[in-house]
Structures are given as C-alpha cells and as structure tokens.
Design a protein around this motif. Structure first.
Motif, PDB file in Angstrom:
ATOM      1  N   LEU A   1      -3.214   4.460  -2.848  1.00 34.55           N
ATOM      2  CA  LEU A   1      -4.515   4.742  -2.237  1.00 34.55           C
ATOM      3  C   LEU A   1      -4.814   6.236  -2.269  1.00 34.55           C
TER       4      LEU A   1
ATOM      5  N   GLY B   1       0.820  -1.203   0.000  1.00 34.02           N
ATOM      6  CA  GLY B   1       0.000   0.000   0.000  1.00 34.02           C
ATOM      7  C   GLY B   1       0.857   1.257   0.000  1.00 34.02           C
TER       8      GLY B   1
ATOM      9  N   GLY C   1      -9.204  -0.210   1.346  1.00 35.90           N
ATOM     10  CA  GLY C   1      -8.266  -0.488   0.262  1.00 35.90           C
ATOM     11  C   GLY C   1      -7.145  -1.420   0.682  1.00 35.90           C
TER      12      GLY C   1
ATOM     13  N   LEU D   1      -9.433   4.141   3.575  1.00 36.25           N
ATOM     14  CA  LEU D   1      -8.063   3.672   3.411  1.00 36.25           C
ATOM     15  C   LEU D   1      -7.923   2.237   3.923  1.00 36.25           C
TER      16      LEU D   1
END
Length: 594
Positions: free
Chosen positions: A146, A120, A158, A155
């Motif tokens: 993201l 991420g 994701g 967030l």
C-alpha cells in the motif's frame, strides 16, 4: 557467445543528440538490435526465450527464469554473509534476511495465512519491508503493498478492497489506519514495526519485533527452511494499486512470472548495450545501489528489488530523500547505481553541495516512472560522469517493457527505448481496431509476460484495458523504424487547442532545454472559443532567473506558435508528484484558476 563479425558504419546522431553535442563513437553500433536479440535469446543461451500459453494467449517468456519467488529466495540465500540492506546504522546480510523471512512465514502460517490470502504491507522503505513481502510470497499468499503516502482513509480502502486478512505496517501507517479499523472486517491480525505506542484495547495490534526481533538481531534467528507451498509461475502474487489520480485506485493483480520477468529483462538490456559496443557481455559483478523510490511502487519492488536480490547486490535505503544526505551515503558506501525518477536525478546534478563529496563510484543513474528531458540525459553523462538509463512500464505491466541506456540513450534521448526481447508493442488507432504504421502517433499497446492478469474485483475495467494478452496503456506514442518507442503524452493529458493537438511532453522537453529550468509541466486551461490553451508551471535551478516572456520566446523559437504557453507560472519548489513520480497536473491547473 558468438559475437557479430563486423558492424555497420558509425550511426549518425539523432537530432536531439546532435543538439546536445553528443556524437556516436566510431564503429558504434557494432550490432543491430535484431542481431542482438538473435544472439542473446538463441537456444542454449542464458537469456533464451520460448513461447508458451499464458491464459490461453501465446506469449514469449524467458525460458530460464525462476518458477516463483520462493526460487528467488533460495537463490538469494546463497549470497550468505554479503550485505543485502543498509538502513542508517542497520546492516542486514542475505543470511540474516532469509532467517527473518523464514521465521515470519512460519508465524503467518500458524495464524492461518495460506495460498491466495491477501496480506497488506504499509511502511516506508525499511529492512522489514522485503522481509514481509517475501514471507507473504513464500506462502503463496498475495501481498498488497500500500502507498505509504496515503491517508488513513485511503489505506483503509486498500485493505478493505483487497480483503486483507493480515496487515504488516510501521507505526506511522498504523496510527493513520487505526481510526478506520472497523472499515476492514476481513482484517484479523496486525503486526506493527518500530512502535512504542499502546494500541487500542478494542483493536489490538502486536509488535513485529516480538516475532522476528530487530534487524540487528536477525542473524541470531534459527536457520530454518520456508514452510511448504506449491506455487506455479502464473499464480497470483501481488495487488499493486494504480496511482488513483482520478477516481478510486484499481488493484493490478500481478503474478510470480510478472515479477520475475524483470530480472532477465534487466540482464538482457545490459547485454544488449555491450553487444552494441562490440563487447562480450560481462559477467555480473557486485554493485551497491541507493534505492530512493518507495518499494510500494512497481519500479522499486519489481524492476529493482528482484534483480538486485538475484545478483546479490547491496541496497541502501533512506529514511527520507534528501540530496545532501544522499551525497554522504554515496561517498561512504561507494554507491554504484542510483536514480529513481527524473526529479531525483535533477537534484543530484543541480545541488550546489555536490562538489563537496566524492561521487566517483557512481556508474549509472537510471530512472523511470515519468518522462525525462533530453537535457537531463546529457548532463548525467557530462557532469556526473555516469551512464544514463531509463525505461518504460506501468503498474499494469509490473514495470519494465522497454529499456534504454548507455550510448543508445545518449543517441535517442527523447525515446524510452526498444521493447525487451519478450515484449511486443503496437500503436493503435483511437478505437483500438487498426494498427498504425511506423512513425504515426496513436495509443500504445503492450504485450508480454510482465502484463498483469487484470484488476482485482473489477471485471468491467479489466475488459476495457486488457485485450487478448495486450494492455491498452492510455499513453500516446510512436515507434521508429528500429522499434524504439517515443512516449508522446498521456492521452488524457493531450491539450486540444482549436482542433490542434498539443502533446505536453514535447513542450515540456523544450522548456527543460532552457538552462534555468529544472522542472516543468504543461497543462490545458479553459478558453471560451478555442476550448483550451497551453499554460506552463516551471521550477528554476538554484541561482538562475528567467521571465515569462523569455520562456515563451524560447518555446516560440523552437515550436509552432500554437504550442507556446499563454501563461507561465513559477514555482518556488519542485512540482507536486504522486508516489510514482508523476506530476499532479490537476493540482497545477488550480494555480491558473486563482
């Protein structure tokens, strides 16, 4: 390169171009688009194309594109001491950038990150962003950029949906995510940039600077090679989440080829513009760009960052968009290219402080992500002294499918341009069974090496949207006789009034033509017998005035009466948009319910 011996007589201006007062120069175009494509993509040319099978579908590709993002990194490394990123007082060279990428990639490898693992990435546009992105790609892992505007819950969604093992973020994003840490069981490691806050004892995070140092110190890192990785062009590289204006966002699963296609598509468009003028395409020269759109959006990451890296250009990041600060940066750094979304271009033109700065270095103002008004095209050219440019793409196409610039954009200001040489377009009927003839409006389908594999862990949505290499875009569009594409509307945004279709972009363009209007959106509001009626929300330029009746008459003088907004609401601020530059029409509809 063989130049065309002669061109046709000067092309007539289109209706919109004539209305704007622009006429094609004598002898333009010197070359048809078909001839441009034949010249530029011929065997032995830098922009040569070939047809290969991608996931079993014959697809035209750029023959000379790099195989993967590691190859792009190797090319970027050759730019050495040229400046890559400028952010406030920080200046990072290409050499320093590569050193930081190599160091971070090695650290990630030591933590077990390998091919196919998800990483991420959640931060504003900082020098650390491309470092984290390319360190991930160099390992064959999948980067998950993201949306930095998302809430902590979004967030966390994701990160959980992608199954990210490692997160690289800035402090602001980490403080949002931290309360949701238990919702991401796959997340093993967190590296936080620019943080002074203590992290939770139960959920520790580490400072990114402890691994690579601050940007000003990257030049002192060891000059190391990247860890080994075997990466094919169609290996998975990214998960970019769609806008998510309705329902949960879907993760578009992109490949190395998807991202690298943009480099050659941009070069092709620039070369086409030169041939259309009767000129030999020039050799690339160093440019300075002001990047003001978020890197978590494919327009900035794929369509902009990739090509700038390959060319060795310099990118200036801003902490937050602010027009006067942008003017100061343009003057100080001699910026050549800027833009992003039409709203930013409008603000650059309309802001009263513009006259106090030297903006003569600007050569082009380009944008995508949202439709633009033809009036904006003219004003960029006449008032800003720069060539306008736009294009069309979407998260599912990793950005560029069509590209439009220079004289062609001035001549067809309501078009988003023709497809690049490796892309194909179709206009299909609502059932997706029949291709419609030239000039008819239907759903736009697109095909090419920029189309993503599908949606992450969403086989149902993938099957609905991706058909034999084609992506069903959900956009209503038409093609003209030369293949130029005109986006008419989003299918879901079309207003149906008593059986009559109203394409909101058509009415919005007319509103934009009014000298007082700088932002406009048309929405449908409920009506007991007609189903819905058109209503508008507009934002006026500083110091300008207009009444509801005046704007209604303005539209009535130019379009059929059933397209005239029954109500006009004035907004003191520019209209609300998501991070991709799309107006949040669902928010605007609430204004009419009040």
């Amino acid at each position: 390169m063989t130049m065309p011996a002669s061109g046709p007589e000067t092309a007539p201006a289109t209706g919109f171009a004539s209305a704007m007062g622009w006429s094609p120069p004598a002898g333009w175009p010197a070359c048809s688009y078909d001839r441009c494509r034949d010249i530029l993509t011929a065997p032995g040319q830098r922009l040569e194309t070939e047809t290969i099978a991608i996931r079993g579908v014959p697809t035209r590709v750029w023959k000379n594109a790099p195989d993967n993002l590691r190859a792009l990194l190797a090319l970027a490394r050759t730019h050495g001491q040229r400046e890559f990123v400028i952010y406030e007082g920080e200046r990072v060279t290409y050499d320093a950038f590569h050193r930081a990428v190599a160091r971070l990639a090695q650290e990630m490898r030591e933590r077990g990150v390998g091919k196919g693992d998800r990483v991420g990435l959640a931060m504003r546009n900082l020098p650390e962003w491309p470092v984290a992105f390319f360190a991930t790609e160099a390992l064959g892992a999948i980067c998950v950029p993201l949306n930095a505007w998302w809430t902590g819950a979004e967030l966390a969604f994701g990160l959980a949906d992608s199954g990210a093992r490692l997160l690289i973020c800035d402090e602001e994003r980490w403080l949002r995510i931290l309360p949701h840490r238990d919702e991401m069981p796959a997340l093993e490691h967190v590296l936080v940039s620019r943080t002074g806050a203590e992290t939770s004892v139960d959920h520790p995070a580490e400072r990114l600077e402890a691994v690579i140092g601050a940007p000003d110190a990257w030049s002192s890192l060891p000059d190391a090679d990247l860890p080994d990785a075997d990466i094919a062009p169609d290996d998975e590289a990214t998960i970019f989440y769609t806008s998510g204006t309705t329902g949960k966002p879907k993760g578009a699963l992109g490949t190395h080829r998807n991202l690298l296609t943009n480099i050659f598509s941009s070069a092709y468009s620039a070369a086409c513009a030169a041939l259309r003028r009767g000129e030999v395409p020039p050799e690339p020269t160093h440019k300075v760009g002001l990047l003001v759109i978020p890197l978590f959006h494919v327009t900035a990451c794929s369509a902009s960052l990739m090509g700038n890296l390959a060319a060795g250009n310099t990118l200036v990041f801003m902490h937050k968009w602010e027009p006067v600060e942008a003017f100061a940066i343009i003057e100080r750094e001699r910026v050549n290219v800027t833009g992003g979304v039409p709203t930013i271009a409008w603000q650059l033109i309309e802001h009263p402080e513009r006259v106090n700065y030297d903006l003569s270095s600007i050569e082009a103002v380009a944008y995508g992500g949202a439709p633009s008004a033809p009036e904006l095209v003219r004003r960029i050219y006449t008032e800003f002294g720069a060539l306008p440019g736009n294009g069309w793409g979407m998260t599912e196409t990793m950005a560029t499918v069509t590209s439009h610039g220079g004289e062609d954009y001035l001549n067809r200001p309501s078009s988003c341009g023709p497809p690049v040489a490796v892309a194909e377009l179709r206009i299909m009927d609502p059932e997706g069974k029949r291709e419609l003839p030239c000039g008819e409006v239907g759903e736009l389908w697109a095909k090419g090496p920029m189309v993503v594999k599908g949606y992450w862990n969403r086989p149902d949505a993938t099957a609905e949207t991706f058909v034999d290499g084609w992506v069903r875009t959900g956009d209503l569009a038409r093609l003209d006789e030369e293949g130029f594409c005109y986006i008419v509307d989003r299918a879901k945004d079309m207003i149906l009034r008593g059986g009559e279709n109203i394409y909101s972009s058509e009415v919005e363009n007319v509103l934009y033509d009014h000298p007082a209007v700088t932002d406009a959106a048309l929405v449908g509001i409920p009506h007991r017998t007609l189903g819905e009626e058109p209503a508008a929300v507009v934002h006026l330029a500083p110091g300008e005035q207009a009444s509801e009746s005046e704007l209604q008459q303005w539209v009535a003088d130019r379009l059929a009466r059933f397209k005239v907004p029954v109500r006009v609401i004035f907004s003191a601020a520019i209209l609300p948009r998501n991070a991709n530059g799309k107006i949040l029409k669902s928010e605007l509809k609430k204004l009419f319910a009040a």
